[in-house]
Design an enzyme around this catalytic site. Structure first.
Site, mmCIF file in Angstrom:
data_model
loop_
_atom_site.group_PDB
_atom_site.id
_atom_site.type_symbol
_atom_site.label_atom_id
_atom_site.label_comp_id
_atom_site.label_asym_id
_atom_site.label_seq_id
_atom_site.Cartn_x
_atom_site.Cartn_y
_atom_site.Cartn_z
ATOM 1 N N ASP A 169 72.385 25.130 68.247
ATOM 2 C CA ASP A 169 70.952 25.880 68.707
ATOM 3 C C ASP A 169 71.258 27.444 69.189
ATOM 4 O OD1 ASP A 169 67.847 24.690 69.409
ATOM 5 O OD2 ASP A 169 68.555 26.774 70.098
ATOM 6 N N HIS A 221 64.672 17.859 63.243
ATOM 7 C CA HIS A 221 65.712 18.103 64.076
ATOM 8 C C HIS A 221 65.733 17.006 65.300
ATOM 9 C CE1 HIS A 221 62.967 21.179 64.756
ATOM 10 N NE2 HIS A 221 63.315 21.174 65.907
#
Ligand code: AMP
Length: 130
Positions: free
Chosen positions: A29, A93
């Site tokens: 991320d 996700h």
């Protein structure tokens, strides 16, 4: 139109890729809650995780499990927390967040800042633990 995550899968947008197989992809991320915060996605563009067909859903969970086991080895943490929000990017996700405490997986927290070099090193550390 392709989602930003499909562009990452296709290599049109760079990412710190940890692993991929035919159907799934894992990468850091870019605005992490904690060191090693990773996203795991199916390559198919489905917005909501519970709209995935069962086979893809189960495959995604199995892929996320492998990544979480590697995260546990690579990043000092008590446990790897799992979250699914999907309020920003309309492409399923799973967030995997190495935690020292529950505060580490509070999405209201300010995001951690790492340099590109640090992110590259974190990515390599996790990939090596796979
Ligand atoms: P959410 O859809 O609410 O689960 O949040 C989307 C997540 O994707 C956030 O944690 C973002 O930091 C992350 N994100 C957005 N764009 C990128 C990108 N280009 N590379 C890596 N992570 C991203």
């Amino acid at each position: 139109m392709a989602t930003i995550f499909s562009k990452i899968v296709n290599g049109e947008i760079p990412s710190y890729k940890i692993a991929e197989d035919e159907n799934f992809f894992a990468f850091l991320d870019i605005n992490p809650l904690a060191k090693g915060h990773t996203l795991v996605i199916p390559k198919t563009e489905v917005d909501y995780i519970f709209d995935l067909d069962e086979e893809t859903y189960m495959g995604l969970q199995a892929f996320a499990r492998k990544i979480a086991i590697a995260l546990n080895k690579a990043i000092p943490c008590k446990k790897v927390g799992v979250a699914v929000l999907g309020l920003e990017v309309p492409h399923t996700h799973i967030h995997l967040v190495p935690m020292q405490s529950e505060q580490d997986i509070n999405f209201a927290n300010p995001k951690k800042k790492f340099s590109p070099e640090e992110l590259e090193a974190i990515k390599n550390q996790i990939a090596k633990a796979l």
